[in-house]
Write a protein that holds these residues in place. Sequence first.
Motif, PDB file in Angstrom:
ATOM      1  N   GLU A  39     -14.404   2.855   2.200  1.00  0.00           N
ATOM      2  CA  GLU A  39     -14.556   3.730   3.350  1.00  0.00           C
ATOM      3  C   GLU A  39     -13.205   4.284   3.771  1.00  0.00           C
ATOM      4  OE1 GLU A  39     -15.973   3.326   7.977  1.00  0.00           O
ATOM      5  OE2 GLU A  39     -16.681   1.875   6.530  1.00  0.00           O
ATOM      6  N   ILE A  40     -13.125   5.603   3.889  1.00  0.00           N
ATOM      7  CA  ILE A  40     -11.925   6.233   4.444  1.00  0.00           C
ATOM      8  C   ILE A  40     -12.062   6.158   5.955  1.00  0.00           C
ATOM      9  CG2 ILE A  40     -10.641   8.397   4.707  1.00  0.00           C
ATOM     10  CD1 ILE A  40     -10.389   7.429   1.900  1.00  0.00           C
ATOM     11  N   THR A  41     -11.133   5.468   6.586  1.00  0.00           N
ATOM     12  CA  THR A  41     -11.180   5.306   8.032  1.00  0.00           C
ATOM     13  C   THR A  41     -10.254   6.325   8.687  1.00  0.00           C
ATOM     14  OG1 THR A  41      -9.467   3.615   7.909  1.00  0.00           O
ATOM     15  CG2 THR A  41     -11.756   2.862   7.913  1.00  0.00           C
ATOM     16  N   ILE A  75       0.846  -1.197   0.000  1.00  0.00           N
ATOM     17  CA  ILE A  75       0.000   0.000   0.000  1.00  0.00           C
ATOM     18  C   ILE A  75       0.880   1.245   0.000  1.00  0.00           C
ATOM     19  CG2 ILE A  75      -1.572   1.379   1.425  1.00  0.00           C
ATOM     20  CD1 ILE A  75      -2.935  -1.282   2.188  1.00  0.00           C
ATOM     21  N   LYS A  76       1.836   1.278   0.896  1.00  0.00           N
ATOM     22  CA  LYS A  76       2.731   2.431   1.000  1.00  0.00           C
ATOM     23  C   LYS A  76       3.477   2.657  -0.315  1.00  0.00           C
ATOM     24  CE  LYS A  76       6.365   4.344   3.808  1.00  0.00           C
ATOM     25  NZ  LYS A  76       7.629   4.095   4.389  1.00  0.00           N
ATOM     26  N   ASP A  77       4.012   1.597  -0.891  1.00  0.00           N
ATOM     27  CA  ASP A  77       4.764   1.717  -2.143  1.00  0.00           C
ATOM     28  C   ASP A  77       3.885   2.207  -3.289  1.00  0.00           C
ATOM     29  OD1 ASP A  77       7.028   0.826  -0.802  1.00  0.00           O
ATOM     30  OD2 ASP A  77       6.887  -1.223  -1.596  1.00  0.00           O
ATOM     31  N   LYS A  78       2.670   1.688  -3.374  1.00  0.00           N
ATOM     32  CA  LYS A  78       1.750   2.078  -4.442  1.00  0.00           C
ATOM     33  C   LYS A  78       1.409   3.561  -4.345  1.00  0.00           C
ATOM     34  CE  LYS A  78      -0.673   0.124  -7.185  1.00  0.00           C
ATOM     35  NZ  LYS A  78      -0.337  -0.036  -8.606  1.00  0.00           N
ATOM     36  N   ILE A 120      -6.544  12.264 -10.483  1.00  0.00           N
ATOM     37  CA  ILE A 120      -7.528  11.411  -9.812  1.00  0.00           C
ATOM     38  C   ILE A 120      -8.100  10.382 -10.784  1.00  0.00           C
ATOM     39  CG2 ILE A 120      -9.537  12.897 -10.153  1.00  0.00           C
ATOM     40  CD1 ILE A 120      -8.660  10.996  -6.912  1.00  0.00           C
ATOM     41  N   PHE A 121      -8.143  10.721 -12.066  1.00  0.00           N
ATOM     42  CA  PHE A 121      -8.677   9.799 -13.069  1.00  0.00           C
ATOM     43  C   PHE A 121      -7.715   8.635 -13.315  1.00  0.00           C
ATOM     44  CE2 PHE A 121     -10.434  14.019 -14.004  1.00  0.00           C
ATOM     45  CZ  PHE A 121     -11.770  13.741 -13.753  1.00  0.00           C
ATOM     46  N   GLU A 122      -6.420   8.916 -13.268  1.00  0.00           N
ATOM     47  CA  GLU A 122      -5.427   7.851 -13.425  1.00  0.00           C
ATOM     48  C   GLU A 122      -5.418   6.945 -12.196  1.00  0.00           C
ATOM     49  OE1 GLU A 122      -2.064   9.936 -16.201  1.00  0.00           O
ATOM     50  OE2 GLU A 122      -2.396  10.778 -14.190  1.00  0.00           O
ATOM     51  N   ILE A 123      -5.595   7.525 -11.024  1.00  0.00           N
ATOM     52  CA  ILE A 123      -5.691   6.716  -9.803  1.00  0.00           C
ATOM     53  C   ILE A 123      -6.933   5.833  -9.889  1.00  0.00           C
ATOM     54  CG2 ILE A 123      -6.053   6.787  -7.302  1.00  0.00           C
ATOM     55  CD1 ILE A 123      -4.309   9.367  -7.302  1.00  0.00           C
ATOM     56  N   ASP A 142      -8.913  -4.007   1.081  1.00  0.00           N
ATOM     57  CA  ASP A 142      -7.657  -3.473   0.555  1.00  0.00           C
ATOM     58  C   ASP A 142      -7.856  -2.103  -0.079  1.00  0.00           C
ATOM     59  OD1 ASP A 142      -6.039  -5.569   1.339  1.00  0.00           O
ATOM     60  OD2 ASP A 142      -6.189  -6.616  -0.577  1.00  0.00           O
ATOM     61  N   LEU A 143      -8.944  -1.939  -0.810  1.00  0.00           N
ATOM     62  CA  LEU A 143      -9.228  -0.655  -1.435  1.00  0.00           C
ATOM     63  C   LEU A 143      -9.410   0.430  -0.374  1.00  0.00           C
ATOM     64  CD1 LEU A 143      -9.776   1.044  -3.938  1.00  0.00           C
ATOM     65  CD2 LEU A 143     -12.157   0.295  -3.836  1.00  0.00           C
ATOM     66  N   SER A 144     -10.124   0.119   0.688  1.00  0.00           N
ATOM     67  CA  SER A 144     -10.321   1.078   1.776  1.00  0.00           C
ATOM     68  C   SER A 144      -8.996   1.436   2.433  1.00  0.00           C
ATOM     69  CB  SER A 144     -11.287   0.520   2.824  1.00  0.00           C
ATOM     70  OG  SER A 144     -12.571   0.423   2.289  1.00  0.00           O
ATOM     71  N   ARG A 145      -8.172   0.447   2.687  1.00  0.00           N
ATOM     72  CA  ARG A 145      -6.865   0.704   3.305  1.00  0.00           C
ATOM     73  C   ARG A 145      -5.974   1.534   2.384  1.00  0.00           C
ATOM     74  NH1 ARG A 145      -4.525  -4.397   3.738  1.00  0.00           N
ATOM     75  NH2 ARG A 145      -2.756  -3.478   4.831  1.00  0.00           N
ATOM     76  N   LEU A 146      -5.990   1.215   1.096  1.00  0.00           N
ATOM     77  CA  LEU A 146      -5.178   1.942   0.124  1.00  0.00           C
ATOM     78  C   LEU A 146      -5.625   3.400   0.020  1.00  0.00           C
ATOM     79  CD1 LEU A 146      -3.020   1.795  -2.192  1.00  0.00           C
ATOM     80  CD2 LEU A 146      -4.940   1.363  -3.711  1.00  0.00           C
ATOM     81  N   LEU A 147      -6.922   3.616  -0.106  1.00  0.00           N
ATOM     82  CA  LEU A 147      -7.417   4.985  -0.252  1.00  0.00           C
ATOM     83  C   LEU A 147      -7.324   5.773   1.049  1.00  0.00           C
ATOM     84  CD1 LEU A 147     -10.371   4.488  -2.742  1.00  0.00           C
ATOM     85  CD2 LEU A 147      -8.058   5.324  -3.195  1.00  0.00           C
ATOM     86  N   THR A 148      -7.426   5.108   2.194  1.00  0.00           N
ATOM     87  CA  THR A 148      -7.220   5.789   3.475  1.00  0.00           C
ATOM     88  C   THR A 148      -5.778   6.283   3.567  1.00  0.00           C
ATOM     89  OG1 THR A 148      -8.944   4.554   4.635  1.00  0.00           O
ATOM     90  CG2 THR A 148      -7.199   5.517   5.999  1.00  0.00           C
ATOM     91  N   TYR A 149      -4.844   5.423   3.191  1.00  0.00           N
ATOM     92  CA  TYR A 149      -3.436   5.832   3.219  1.00  0.00           C
ATOM     93  C   TYR A 149      -3.194   6.976   2.227  1.00  0.00           C
ATOM     94  CZ  TYR A 149       1.613   5.737   3.333  1.00  0.00           C
ATOM     95  OH  TYR A 149       2.932   6.103   3.478  1.00  0.00           O
ATOM     96  N   ALA A 150      -3.782   6.879   1.027  1.00  0.00           N
ATOM     97  CA  ALA A 150      -3.627   7.934   0.022  1.00  0.00           C
ATOM     98  C   ALA A 150      -4.228   9.245   0.518  1.00  0.00           C
ATOM     99  CB  ALA A 150      -4.283   7.514  -1.293  1.00  0.00           C
ATOM    100  N   TYR A 151      -5.387   9.171   1.156  1.00  0.00           N
ATOM    101  CA  TYR A 151      -6.053  10.361   1.692  1.00  0.00           C
ATOM    102  C   TYR A 151      -5.151  11.066   2.701  1.00  0.00           C
ATOM    103  CZ  TYR A 151      -9.775  13.138   3.905  1.00  0.00           C
ATOM    104  OH  TYR A 151     -10.550  14.157   4.408  1.00  0.00           O
ATOM    105  N   ASP A 152      -4.552  10.309   3.589  1.00  0.00           N
ATOM    106  CA  ASP A 152      -3.634  10.877   4.582  1.00  0.00           C
ATOM    107  C   ASP A 152      -2.350  11.379   3.915  1.00  0.00           C
ATOM    108  OD1 ASP A 152      -5.409  10.323   6.645  1.00  0.00           O
ATOM    109  OD2 ASP A 152      -4.488   8.386   7.084  1.00  0.00           O
TER     110      ASP A 152
END
Length: 80
Positions: free
Chosen positions: A69-71, A6-9, A19-22, A41-51
């Motif tokens: 869901e963004i946690t 997740i971090k690497d991605k 945002i369209f490429e993401i 995984d999608l929630s974890r990935l986008l939560t990390y990206a949001y932060d």
Amino acid sequence: MTDQEIKDKVESWNWNLSIFEIYDEVKDMGKFGYNGSQTEDLSRLLTYAYDFFNCDPMIKELAYFLGAEITEKKELTTTS
């Protein structure tokens, strides 16, 4: 998807993608999962990206659109 994946991605995006490429990269994660993991995984990935991208509202909107869901902010554990 591991915390390190997740971090690497997200860090590979590093402000270079729109945002369209993401969206193109992650759109199927909610349906099929990454290596079988479904929407978590999608929630974890986008939560990390949001932060990572300083609470960019476009990431939050993308998550909502994809049913993720963004946690609240959590520090990913990284293992080398």
